[in-house]
Structures are given as C-alpha cells and as structure tokens.
Write an enzyme that holds these catalytic residues in place. Sequence first.
Site, PDB file in Angstrom:
ATOM      1  N   VAL A   1       0.832  -1.207   0.000  1.00 41.03           N
ATOM      2  CA  VAL A   1       0.000   0.000   0.000  1.00 41.03           C
ATOM      3  C   VAL A   1       0.862   1.251   0.000  1.00 41.03           C
ATOM      4  O   VAL A   1       0.349   2.364  -0.051  1.00 41.03           O
ATOM      5  CB  VAL A   1      -0.962   0.023   1.203  1.00 41.03           C
ATOM      6  CG1 VAL A   1      -1.983  -1.070   1.088  1.00 41.03           C
ATOM      7  CG2 VAL A   1      -0.208  -0.082   2.520  1.00 41.03           C
TER       8      VAL A   1
ATOM      9  N   GLY B   1      11.747   1.359   2.994  1.00 40.06           N
ATOM     10  CA  GLY B   1      11.037   0.105   3.133  1.00 40.06           C
ATOM     11  C   GLY B   1       9.674   0.133   2.465  1.00 40.06           C
ATOM     12  O   GLY B   1       9.416   0.939   1.587  1.00 40.06           O
TER      13      GLY B   1
ATOM     14  N   ASP C   1       6.822  16.787   9.576  1.00 37.87           N
ATOM     15  CA  ASP C   1       6.437  16.311   8.237  1.00 37.87           C
ATOM     16  C   ASP C   1       4.920  16.211   8.113  1.00 37.87           C
ATOM     17  O   ASP C   1       4.391  15.191   7.661  1.00 37.87           O
ATOM     18  CB  ASP C   1       7.093  14.971   7.944  1.00 37.87           C
ATOM     19  CG  ASP C   1       7.077  14.628   6.449  1.00 37.87           C
ATOM     20  OD1 ASP C   1       6.932  15.571   5.638  1.00 37.87           O
ATOM     21  OD2 ASP C   1       7.200  13.451   6.104  1.00 37.87           O
TER      22      ASP C   1
END
Length: 394
Positions: A10, A16, A126
């Site tokens: 997804v 990663g 972020d």
Amino acid sequence: MESYESLGPVGEGSYGTVLKCRHRESGRLVAIKKFMDSDEDKTVKKIALREIKLLRQLRHDNLVNLLMVWKRRRRWYLVFEFVDRTLLEDLEQNPNGLDLNTCRQYMFQILRAATFCHQQNVIHRDIKPENILISQEGVVKLCDFGFARTIASPSEVYTDYVATRWYRAPELLVGDIKYGKPVDVWALGCLLIEVLTGQPLFPGDSDLDQIYHIVKCFGNLVTHHQELFYRNPIFSGVKLPESSSTVPLQGISSVQLIVSQRCLDMDPEGRAQCSELLDHLFFTQDSFHIRFLEQLNAKIQKEHIENSTLPKITRSPGQERSKVDEKNSRGKDKKHPEDMDEKVNKDKIEKMKGKQPSQVSKHIHNNNNNNTFYLKVPFRTPKVTLHKTRNKIQ
C-alpha cells in the site's frame, strides 16, 4: 511474517514498504511497515528506532498508535490496524476542496493532534496530506513519526532538511538549524488552504522555487533568513527571490484568511500556537467546536468498542524466536546515536551510542497486552515520485 498473509503493498519508500496483511489466526486486517535492513543502513535504523520510541511515548485519539513491533533478520516490523484512506485521497477526489464543515472537522482534529505533540515537547516535522489518516467514522489520525523528534535544549541544533518541500517553513528552506514548533504551524497553514481550495498552496519544484512562491505571496523573507540564505553554500552565487508587491490568497473567506495568516507568518515568532488556533473564530463560530467535540467523542468511543471486539493478535512462535534473536544481537549494535540529526560535538555523540536500541527493545517487549486503538501509517517517500498531480518530495 509467517503469521500474516500479504494482500499487497500500500506504500513504498526509500526506507522500506508498507503491506496490507491479514493475520492468519484471527483474520484481522493490519498494515505492516517493513523497514529495509536496518543493521546495514544507519539512516534506516535511526528512523525506525525514532518512530518506535515516539509512538510508544505519544498516546492520543488523533495520533496513530502502534500495535506491535518486532525485529527479525536485521529488519524492524511495525504493525498498525489497517485503514485504507488518507487526506490526500480525499483531496484527489475533491479537486475544488472539501466542504467547509468537513474542512473544519478535519483541521480541528489535526490541530488537536499537533497541540498534544507540542505539549509533549515533540515536533512532527512532516505534516502533509499523505500523513493524515481518516477512518470510516471520520476520525483523523496524524501518522508517520519517522522525522519527528523531541525538542532539544537551546544550545542544540537540528538538521535543516526535513519536511516535504511544499509544506516547508521559510526557516527550513534557507537552512536554519535552530527551529521549533512553528515549523509545524507553517505546515498546518499550508494544509488548511489546500483543504479549502483543493490545490497545494506553494507547489515549488525546488527549494529556490519554493522560496519564490512564498515571497510572491507574503513578501520578502525576514532579515535573519535573508542572512542565512546568503551564508548557505547550497545557494552560493544565487540571488534571493524578492518581491516589490504581493499576490494575496484567493478563494477563501475573511475568517479563513485570518486563521491561515496566523499560521503563515514569515517570522516564526509571529505564528500562533496550535492551542491558540483551536480557539480561533474559524472553529468557535456557531459553536462548532462544542457540537463537533461531542460528535467526535461519540465516534471515537464507537471505534474503541468495535476494535475491542476484534480478535486479538498474539505473537507466533516465529515472532517469539525473533525476540531471542534481537536480544542476542544487541551486543552487536554497540554504537548508534539516539538522533543522528543533532549536530552536537563528537564527545557527546559517543556517550549516547549504544543506549537507545536496548531502551526501545525494553518498551517493545512489554507491548503485547496493549489494547489501545490503533490505525495504519502510510510509508513516507523521501525521494521525488509522482502521485497523480502531486509531488511527494522529501
């Protein structure tokens, strides 16, 4: 991972992958963030350990909560309850922006999350649509704490290269290494305008272009930031964008303009605190904040009840073995600074090496019986990729 059936990725990034998975024994859907080999890459290791540490520390209804963590074969695995929707997806389905009521509901919850983080002395660094999850009930969760950190003492400094470019405050763009909570507030201001209009406020394609967009809208940088710009070797030989006139924000009401300006002050000291923004007229007019808070509490309670009835996920024998592998490998990870972003002297860094991994592992192993409500976290994409019309840029 033997306990889970992978249903496909997804999200992917330089550090990663996030997989949608089904727990084989209970049938429960989860999202598993699988980091790359963290023992080989110090940056990956730093990000994984920092996210684990902060997610264990921060508990709030509008923050993503960690369900399970383990390390196996030098990789960290973070497990979250699966939620298949982000604010970015909502914006892509509504190119003209969300309706006012939905906008207020989302922003109110995002501000609650940011307020809690700041009260805990943590800056997210972020905040952007990809990092905001939305449940089917409309409960919002701020996620992805890989670049979050605890605010340091005044004598310490941070890395300047954080936050996705479009939401990066002026002080970050010019290379300031002494910043704080106002960088999150700036990102929230950019996010507010984007939710209202459906379009990113400052879609720069480089740091210099980003500065140009900001200057065009709000005028020249403050003196201190101008000085930092010309001292920054990245901008060597480059002229700072300047503007003799500004183009005002359009497509929003006067109240919306005022609250956005409280976030988007060029001077970090002039920006409002998140707690102050929650009391702004944008949320208090027509008693919205009172009515919606009652609705929100009911939604949260409903989701807590629904999740408490789901089958519990228990460790498999393979995961238990990974605990032993992790314990045996601790002695091999002797040197690792808690936060490699900190530009402190080498002696201080040396003293910090080797402490954080064992502390995090201790917390992880006590997490099996945690019944807190959890959601997935989409993986951050630091490198430039395209997502329809939006750039995902570190």
